[in-house]
Design a protein around this motif. Sequence first.
Motif, mmCIF file in Angstrom:
data_model
loop_
_atom_site.group_PDB
_atom_site.id
_atom_site.type_symbol
_atom_site.label_atom_id
_atom_site.label_comp_id
_atom_site.label_asym_id
_atom_site.label_seq_id
_atom_site.Cartn_x
_atom_site.Cartn_y
_atom_site.Cartn_z
ATOM 1 N N LEU B 34 -62.055 45.345 40.316
ATOM 2 C CA LEU B 34 -61.364 46.055 41.402
ATOM 3 C C LEU B 34 -62.238 47.229 41.809
ATOM 4 O O LEU B 34 -62.449 48.145 41.031
ATOM 5 C CB LEU B 34 -60.006 46.532 40.900
ATOM 6 C CG LEU B 34 -59.165 47.292 41.886
ATOM 7 C CD1 LEU B 34 -58.434 46.337 42.799
ATOM 8 C CD2 LEU B 34 -58.157 48.140 41.151
ATOM 9 N N ALA B 52 -51.973 59.764 30.091
ATOM 10 C CA ALA B 52 -52.206 58.391 29.660
ATOM 11 C C ALA B 52 -53.129 57.739 30.688
ATOM 12 O O ALA B 52 -53.042 58.035 31.873
ATOM 13 C CB ALA B 52 -50.881 57.649 29.610
ATOM 14 N N GLU B 53 -54.027 56.891 30.180
ATOM 15 C CA GLU B 53 -54.895 56.172 31.105
ATOM 16 C C GLU B 53 -54.097 55.093 31.806
ATOM 17 O O GLU B 53 -53.295 54.416 31.186
ATOM 18 C CB GLU B 53 -56.059 55.534 30.356
ATOM 19 C CG GLU B 53 -57.223 56.469 30.218
ATOM 20 C CD GLU B 53 -58.456 55.795 29.665
ATOM 21 O OE1 GLU B 53 -58.390 54.611 29.305
ATOM 22 O OE2 GLU B 53 -59.483 56.476 29.582
ATOM 23 N N VAL B 54 -54.306 54.991 33.077
ATOM 24 C CA VAL B 54 -53.588 53.982 33.858
ATOM 25 C C VAL B 54 -54.599 52.958 34.327
ATOM 26 O O VAL B 54 -55.541 53.295 35.031
ATOM 27 C CB VAL B 54 -52.900 54.640 35.080
ATOM 28 C CG1 VAL B 54 -52.202 53.597 35.926
ATOM 29 C CG2 VAL B 54 -51.924 55.691 34.622
ATOM 30 N N LYS B 55 -54.399 51.741 33.877
ATOM 31 C CA LYS B 55 -55.317 50.690 34.325
ATOM 32 C C LYS B 55 -54.839 50.259 35.700
ATOM 33 O O LYS B 55 -53.759 49.718 35.854
ATOM 34 C CB LYS B 55 -55.282 49.520 33.339
ATOM 35 C CG LYS B 55 -56.094 48.325 33.772
ATOM 36 C CD LYS B 55 -57.257 48.083 32.846
ATOM 37 C CE LYS B 55 -58.058 46.829 33.127
ATOM 38 N NZ LYS B 55 -58.293 46.442 34.478
ATOM 39 N N GLU B 56 -55.656 50.568 36.675
ATOM 40 C CA GLU B 56 -55.265 50.239 38.045
ATOM 41 C C GLU B 56 -55.344 48.753 38.293
ATOM 42 O O GLU B 56 -56.405 48.141 38.163
ATOM 43 C CB GLU B 56 -56.180 50.955 39.023
ATOM 44 C CG GLU B 56 -55.652 52.309 39.387
ATOM 45 C CD GLU B 56 -56.345 52.836 40.598
ATOM 46 O OE1 GLU B 56 -55.821 52.654 41.691
ATOM 47 O OE2 GLU B 56 -57.405 53.423 40.434
#
Lengths: 133, 138
Positions: B34, B52-56
């Motif tokens: 992406l 928190a890491e957000v996986k797009e």
Amino acid sequence: MKIKRFAQISSEIPVASMSDIAFLLIVFFMIVAVFSIEAGFSLKLPAKDKPPLEVSDQRIIELRISRDNSLTLNGKSVSPEELGAHLSQPGFRNRQFVSIKAHAKSRYKTAVLVIEQFKRNGFEKISLKKLKP
Amino acid sequence: MKLKNSYRIVSIIPVASMSDIAFLLLIFMLLSSLLTPQPPLQVAPPQVPNTAEVKEEKGTRIYLDASGHIAVNEELGRLEDIAALLARLSVPKDQIYLYADAECAFEKIDEVLAALKAQAFEKATLICRETPKGKKRD
């Protein structure tokens, strides 16, 4: 007189390094793909026609953000730096619901910092509400 | 008696198709990854120390600046138009990523969240920037 022979010119395109280039491109795309991971908070939005959940006052932590971005935790004024220390106190640990009421003109940054403090202290059930100006 | 000649075993690994494999992998990476698009509005999301890491994943991006301009994916508009912009989405109940400026008034965020709720969106992610290590938050 001795005439020099011209060297024969090769008409082939060298493709020996093609796989190296392709693998370098793969490595590049793999590194770039990692950069698209962002940081943030996930919110579960309430259902459209769901009635509001009734919770007793003893189980709610109420935090108000005023117009000048100052914080009030259960009626007592706190600074953003002290908020984390307050939330780790035993009196707050048995309260599960957090109600953040922010003034309409308060900054979004303050609300996010407050959410971060609650999340860091293990509070997951957080509601956001706008206070009328 | 005539003895048969034994075949010599070649000890070379064929690498001629290596570049084909590499290019196939490259095409796969290009299609599956992406790429972050150029944002239609310049916004500076709030900086927070721990997020928190957000996986797009593929989803709808909403950009909101401090002056009330909004963009839903590539479509620009004013905050008042958000309901119409959301209604025009091709994938209706998608994951929402909200890129709002840190200096936005909370009422603007509330308006966006109310519009999302009205159109039965279930999840939204507030995108933030992580404070660099060793730096005090602003």
